[in-house]
Scaffold this motif. Structure first.
Motif, PDB file in Angstrom:
ATOM      1  N   TYR A 166      -0.020   5.928   9.126  1.00 50.84           N
ATOM      2  CA  TYR A 166       0.417   5.164   7.950  1.00 50.84           C
ATOM      3  C   TYR A 166      -0.763   4.463   7.282  1.00 50.84           C
ATOM      4  CZ  TYR A 166       2.171   1.517   5.012  1.00 50.84           C
ATOM      5  OH  TYR A 166       2.354   0.693   3.922  1.00 50.84           O
ATOM      6  N   ASP A 171      -1.177   5.886   3.688  1.00 48.87           N
ATOM      7  CA  ASP A 171      -0.693   4.988   2.642  1.00 48.87           C
ATOM      8  C   ASP A 171      -1.796   4.056   2.170  1.00 48.87           C
ATOM      9  OD1 ASP A 171       1.630   4.538   1.081  1.00 48.87           O
ATOM     10  OD2 ASP A 171       1.948   2.619   2.067  1.00 48.87           O
ATOM     11  N   TRP A 186       2.854   9.956  -2.004  1.00 52.78           N
ATOM     12  CA  TRP A 186       2.944   8.544  -1.621  1.00 52.78           C
ATOM     13  C   TRP A 186       4.187   8.241  -0.787  1.00 52.78           C
ATOM     14  CZ3 TRP A 186       6.842   5.117  -2.834  1.00 52.78           C
ATOM     15  CH2 TRP A 186       7.757   5.533  -3.805  1.00 52.78           C
ATOM     16  N   ASP A 187       5.332   8.818  -1.159  1.00 46.05           N
ATOM     17  CA  ASP A 187       6.552   8.499  -0.418  1.00 46.05           C
ATOM     18  C   ASP A 187       6.555   9.142   0.961  1.00 46.05           C
ATOM     19  OD1 ASP A 187       6.653  10.936  -1.686  1.00 46.05           O
ATOM     20  OD2 ASP A 187       8.707  10.736  -2.429  1.00 46.05           O
ATOM     21  N   GLU A 193       4.735   7.026   3.559  1.00 44.19           N
ATOM     22  CA  GLU A 193       5.447   5.870   4.109  1.00 44.19           C
ATOM     23  C   GLU A 193       6.420   6.264   5.212  1.00 44.19           C
ATOM     24  OE1 GLU A 193       7.035   3.682   0.809  1.00 44.19           O
ATOM     25  OE2 GLU A 193       5.046   3.106   0.095  1.00 44.19           O
ATOM     26  N   THR A 194       6.621   7.569   5.427  1.00 44.36           N
ATOM     27  CA  THR A 194       7.424   8.022   6.558  1.00 44.36           C
ATOM     28  C   THR A 194       6.880   7.472   7.869  1.00 44.36           C
ATOM     29  OG1 THR A 194       7.934  10.086   5.400  1.00 44.36           O
ATOM     30  CG2 THR A 194       8.313  10.053   7.768  1.00 44.36           C
ATOM     31  N   LEU A 217       6.086  -2.979  -1.564  1.00 41.83           N
ATOM     32  CA  LEU A 217       6.319  -1.529  -1.540  1.00 41.83           C
ATOM     33  C   LEU A 217       7.462  -1.128  -2.461  1.00 41.83           C
ATOM     34  CD1 LEU A 217       5.914  -0.816   2.296  1.00 41.83           C
ATOM     35  CD2 LEU A 217       4.269  -0.325   0.471  1.00 41.83           C
ATOM     36  N   GLY A 267       7.020   1.309  -5.669  1.00 39.89           N
ATOM     37  CA  GLY A 267       7.817   2.524  -5.664  1.00 39.89           C
ATOM     38  C   GLY A 267       8.639   2.672  -6.932  1.00 39.89           C
ATOM     39  N   GLU A 296       8.654   5.403 -11.087  1.00 38.95           N
ATOM     40  CA  GLU A 296       9.714   5.981 -11.902  1.00 38.95           C
ATOM     41  C   GLU A 296       9.765   5.359 -13.300  1.00 38.95           C
ATOM     42  OE1 GLU A 296      11.255   8.531 -10.800  1.00 38.95           O
ATOM     43  OE2 GLU A 296      10.546   8.421  -8.725  1.00 38.95           O
TER      44      GLU A 296
END
Length: 334
Positions: A20, A24, A54-55, A58-59, A94, A98, A102
Motif C-alpha cells: 500500500y 498508493d 489508484w483505486d 488502495e486494495t 482518501l 476519490g 469523478e
C-alpha cells in the motif's frame, strides 16, 4: 514441524502495508504536487497518469487493515482507540480525493474546488498516515490488554515530524512517477521537483532515524547493541546507495531509475521500522504472539489468503502492464 502461524501472518500483513505504501504513495504524491502545476493541461495529465490504478492500489490498505482485525484482534482493539483521530482524518482525505477523480471532469465552474479536494485530500491522507506511524513508533500504552492512553497521545513533536516526512517522501514518489510517465515540460518540472524532494526525504529519514532509538530502550538496544548494531551500518549504506542511483537517474535523465530508487528508499525505511519493532506488533508491550488469534482461526484464514493474495497480485500486475508507458495527453479519465 510446527508452523509459526502468527509470524507468517505478521509477514503477510507487513507485505500488504508495504504494498500500500509504495503503490498508493506515488498517487498520493501526485495529488500533493498538484498545486505546483498550475496549468490545467498538466493537471489533467497528472490525474490520468494514476487514474487506471489508484483505486486498485488502495486494495492493499483494506487487506492490511482487515487482516489486522481478523488475525491480531488484540492489536486492532488497542491501536484503533489510540489512533482514532488520524485514521478518521486519513479516511476523509482518501474519500475527498476519490470523489475528486469523478467530479473534477464533470464541472468547469467548480473545477477549482475539486482540484483542492484532490490536493488537500492527498496531503491530509499522507500526513495522517505519518502521524499514525509516529504514534505507533513512540509506543502505545497498554494495561490489562486495553489502551490506557489519552485522546491526544498521538499528537507529539515526533509524530508531527513523521507526518511531514511521509508527505515529503510521497511527494518524491509522485515526482519520480511523473518523470517516468509523462513527457515535455511537465516531466522536466517533475524532474526538478524530484531533485529537491530527494534531499528533503533523506534529511527527514535521517532526523526520524536518529530520533527513534531514543524513544524506547528496546530500540536503542536493537540499533546499538551487538550483534544487531550491524544494521546501523548496513541500512544507512544502502540508503546512500539508493540516493546515489536516484540523483544519477535524475541527472542522466533516466525515466524509470529515479522511481525505482525512490521505492528503494521507502523499502529501506520500512525495513528499518521492522528491525526496530520485531518481535513487537505494538511496542513496547505487545508481541506478535500475544496479539494473535487462535491457531485454528489463523490456519483457516491463511487458506483464504493463499488464494486471495496471488489474485490481487495478478490483477494489479496486469493493470500496470496494460497501462505501461507514457501517458497520452489526448486520452483521459473522462
Amino acid at each position: 514441524m510446527d508452523i509459526d502461524l502468527p509470524l507468517i501472518w505478521a509477514a503477510l500483513i507487513a507485505f500488504a502495508v508495504l504494498a500500500y505504501v509504495v503503490l498508493d504513495g506515488f498517487d498520493l504524491g501526485v495529488g500533493i504536487l498538484f498545486p505546483l502545476f498550475p496549468e490545467k493541461h498538466d493537471r489533467d495529465v497528472m490525474m490520468n497518469s494514476v487514474a487506471p490504478v489508484w483505486d486498485g492500489n488502495e486494495t492493499w490498505l483494506v487487506l492490511g487493515g482487515g487482516g489486522l482485525m481478523a488475525v491480531f484482534p488484540l492489536a486492532y482493539a488497542t491501536v484503533l482507540p489510540a489512533l482514532y483521530a488520524p485514521i478518521i482524518a486519513m479516511l476523509l482525505g482518501l474519500i475527498f480525493r476519490g470523489v475528486a477523480f469523478e467530479y473534477r471532469w464533470r464541472t468547469r465552474r467548480g473545477e477549482f474546488l475539486w482540484n483542492w479536494a484532490f490536493a488537500g485530500g492527498s496531503m491530509l491522507a499522507a500526513f495522517s498516515q505519518g502521524l499514525a506511524l509516529g504514534a505507533l513508533v513512540q509506543g502505545i500504552p497498554i494495561a490489562n490488554r486495553t489502551y490506557v492512553g489519552g485522546w491526544w497521545d498521538w499528537l507529539t513533536p515526533f509524530s508531527i515530524v513523521t507526518g511531514l516526512a511521509i508527505v515529503v517522501g510521497y511527494a518524491l514518489l509522485g515526482a519520480t512517477w511523473l518523470v517516468m510517465k509523462t513527457r515535455g515540460p511537465l516531466a522536466e518540472h517533475a524532474r526538478s521537483i524530484a531533485l529537491r524532494c530527494s534531499f528533503a526525504t533523506i534529511a527527514a529519514m535521517g532526523i526520524v532515524s536518529l530520533w527513534t532509538p531514543f524513544l524506547e530502550p528496546v530500540y536503542l538496544e536493537r540499533w546499538f547493541g551487538w550483534p544487531t548494531a550491524i544494521f546501523s551500518v548496513i541500512v544507512p549504506l544502502l540508503v546512500l546507495g539508493c540516493l546515489y542511483l536516484l540523483l544519477k537517474g535524475i541527472r542522466d535523465r533516466h525515466d524509470t531509475q529515479p522511481f525505482i530508487a525512490s521505492l528503494g528508499l521507502f523499502l529501506l525505511g520500512y525495513i528499518g521500522i521492522g528491525i526496530s519493532f520485531y518481535p513487537y506488533i505494538i511496542p513496547p508491550s505487545l508481541t506478535i504472539w500475544d496479539a494473535a488469534a487462535p491457531d485454528d482461526s489463523l490456519a483457516f484464514l491463511l487458506v483464504g489468503a493463499l488464494v486471495l493474495v496471488p489474485i490481487i497480485l495478478a490483477y494489479t500486475g496486469y493493470a500496470y502492464w496494460v497501462f505501461r508507458g507514457k501517458v497520452d495527453p489526448e486520452e483521459g479519465y473522462h
